[in-house]
Motif scaffolding. Sequence first.
Motif, short mmCIF file in Angstrom:
data_model
loop_
_atom_site.label_atom_id
_atom_site.label_comp_id
_atom_site.label_asym_id
_atom_site.label_seq_id
_atom_site.Cartn_x
_atom_site.Cartn_y
_atom_site.Cartn_z
N ILE A 201 6.05 67.04 30.91
CA ILE A 201 5.97 67.78 32.17
C ILE A 201 7.10 67.30 33.08
CG2 ILE A 201 3.47 68.12 32.00
CD1 ILE A 201 3.12 65.81 34.01
N ASP A 202 7.21 67.91 34.26
CA ASP A 202 8.11 67.47 35.34
C ASP A 202 9.57 67.32 34.92
OD1 ASP A 202 5.85 67.40 36.89
OD2 ASP A 202 5.60 65.23 36.78
N PRO A 203 10.25 68.41 34.54
CA PRO A 203 11.65 68.29 34.11
C PRO A 203 12.61 68.15 35.29
CG PRO A 203 11.01 70.58 34.16
CD PRO A 203 9.76 69.80 34.50
N LEU A 204 13.76 67.56 35.02
CA LEU A 204 14.89 67.54 35.95
C LEU A 204 16.15 67.55 35.11
CD1 LEU A 204 15.61 67.25 39.05
CD2 LEU A 204 16.13 64.87 38.48
N LEU A 205 17.05 68.52 35.35
CA LEU A 205 18.28 68.67 34.59
C LEU A 205 19.47 68.14 35.39
CD1 LEU A 205 17.91 72.24 33.04
CD2 LEU A 205 18.23 70.12 31.75
N ILE A 206 20.23 67.23 34.78
CA ILE A 206 21.42 66.66 35.41
C ILE A 206 22.64 66.98 34.56
CG2 ILE A 206 22.53 64.55 36.24
CD1 ILE A 206 19.99 65.20 37.73
N PRO A 207 23.53 67.88 35.02
CA PRO A 207 24.78 68.09 34.29
C PRO A 207 25.77 66.98 34.63
CG PRO A 207 24.64 69.57 36.18
CD PRO A 207 23.38 68.77 36.18
N TRP A 208 26.32 66.33 33.58
CA TRP A 208 27.19 65.19 33.83
C TRP A 208 28.15 65.01 32.67
CZ3 TRP A 208 29.11 62.44 37.50
CH2 TRP A 208 29.67 61.19 37.27
N ASP A 209 29.45 65.01 32.98
CA ASP A 209 30.49 64.81 31.98
C ASP A 209 30.34 65.75 30.78
OD1 ASP A 209 31.83 62.97 33.45
OD2 ASP A 209 31.18 61.21 32.32
N GLY A 210 30.05 67.01 31.05
CA GLY A 210 30.00 68.02 30.02
C GLY A 210 28.72 68.06 29.20
N ARG A 211 27.71 67.26 29.59
CA ARG A 211 26.45 67.24 28.87
C ARG A 211 25.30 67.48 29.86
NH1 ARG A 211 25.82 62.59 24.55
NH2 ARG A 211 25.21 64.37 23.26
N TYR A 212 24.13 67.74 29.31
CA TYR A 212 22.95 67.97 30.14
C TYR A 212 21.93 66.87 29.86
CZ TYR A 212 25.07 72.57 30.50
OH TYR A 212 25.95 73.60 30.71
N TYR A 213 21.59 66.14 30.90
CA TYR A 213 20.58 65.09 30.80
C TYR A 213 19.27 65.62 31.36
CZ TYR A 213 24.40 61.94 29.68
OH TYR A 213 25.48 61.34 29.07
N LEU A 214 18.21 65.43 30.61
CA LEU A 214 16.91 65.98 30.96
C LEU A 214 15.90 64.85 31.13
CD1 LEU A 214 14.85 68.36 31.22
CD2 LEU A 214 14.59 68.22 28.73
N PHE A 215 15.49 64.63 32.38
CA PHE A 215 14.39 63.71 32.63
C PHE A 215 13.07 64.45 32.43
CE2 PHE A 215 17.88 61.72 34.84
CZ PHE A 215 17.69 60.36 34.56
N TYR A 216 12.12 63.76 31.84
CA TYR A 216 10.82 64.35 31.57
C TYR A 216 9.74 63.30 31.75
CZ TYR A 216 11.11 61.98 27.03
OH TYR A 216 11.21 61.02 26.03
#
Length: 327
Positions: free
Chosen positions: A168-183
Amino acid sequence: MVMKRRQMLRTLRDFTASMLVGGGLVGRSHGVCAEGALPKFDYGKIQNPVWRLPDIHLRDPAALVLDGRVHLWFTYYDPKNVTWHIGQSATEDFIHFEPIRLISPSGYASPGNVIRVGDEWILCYQQYGRFPHYLCIARSRDLVHWSEPEFLFNTGPENKWNIDGRTIDPLLIPWDGRYYLFYTGSTRWGRKSGHNLIGLAVSDDLKHWTDLSPDAPVIAADQPYEQPDGNENNWVFRHAGKWLMLYSASLRYQKIAYAVSDDLIHWEKKGLCRVKVFPESSRRFGAPVVLENLTQPGVYHMLFQGEDLTGHVSFFLLRSTNLVDWQ
């Protein structure tokens, strides 16, 4: 030459918007929102809670500052009918809000943030209507019309700590050409005890994911203020050359904690933020979103949810110059 200048300005505008996460800028350590991003906003006129509905609970805010408005997404929870939807609205001043539109089917909740990918906007949120819960996205070309939810992520057998097998509770962080997904994963679903814990995955295309935290969460429940049931609803942005995370610490006694990181993976917990409490947020508060430079550089505003002693949940807005003390 005129056309080239217009194209350059349009490209710059789209690039800036694409880096916005919950109103804050990520993806470049030197990026900031435009000075005075909300010309009609006057914090001196704000009354908390800034948004409260008599029969509906407003939870889990997400926000995008664009063209003099704050676009808002949130969990629209109807306690009478026990239904969850993703709601959407906008405001220019946090006093007047546009009519709410429900942009998801029933059973979806907790929008994380909106990012720009190519020629479309991506909104992440969770499927919460049936078990196992998982993360999904919706797409839009205009921030008004949204696609049906698409599956985004759930942990697999390589994950050793998310024993409930739900996210649950996603957060998407675009950084240096990649996508980081907190969950958020958990060890508590259907049990009398256990914890919610925050993990992290990465992708190059928003389709194929590598869990960066298969052995242990990046935010565990190892501090007294995170007890008895763990953490969720985090928000991350770039500040002073590091990553700063604000998150909901504890579910039962929820407060807002913060941590710092150099690489998005390894986090040093710093403790609880000092947050002004109102009667309408006296039971617990969390799910923070920080907005930068609504009025001037160096002044931050935090939108978050608060619950009163009757269990009703509404939205609050406070400001800070140091990201720890919120008044």
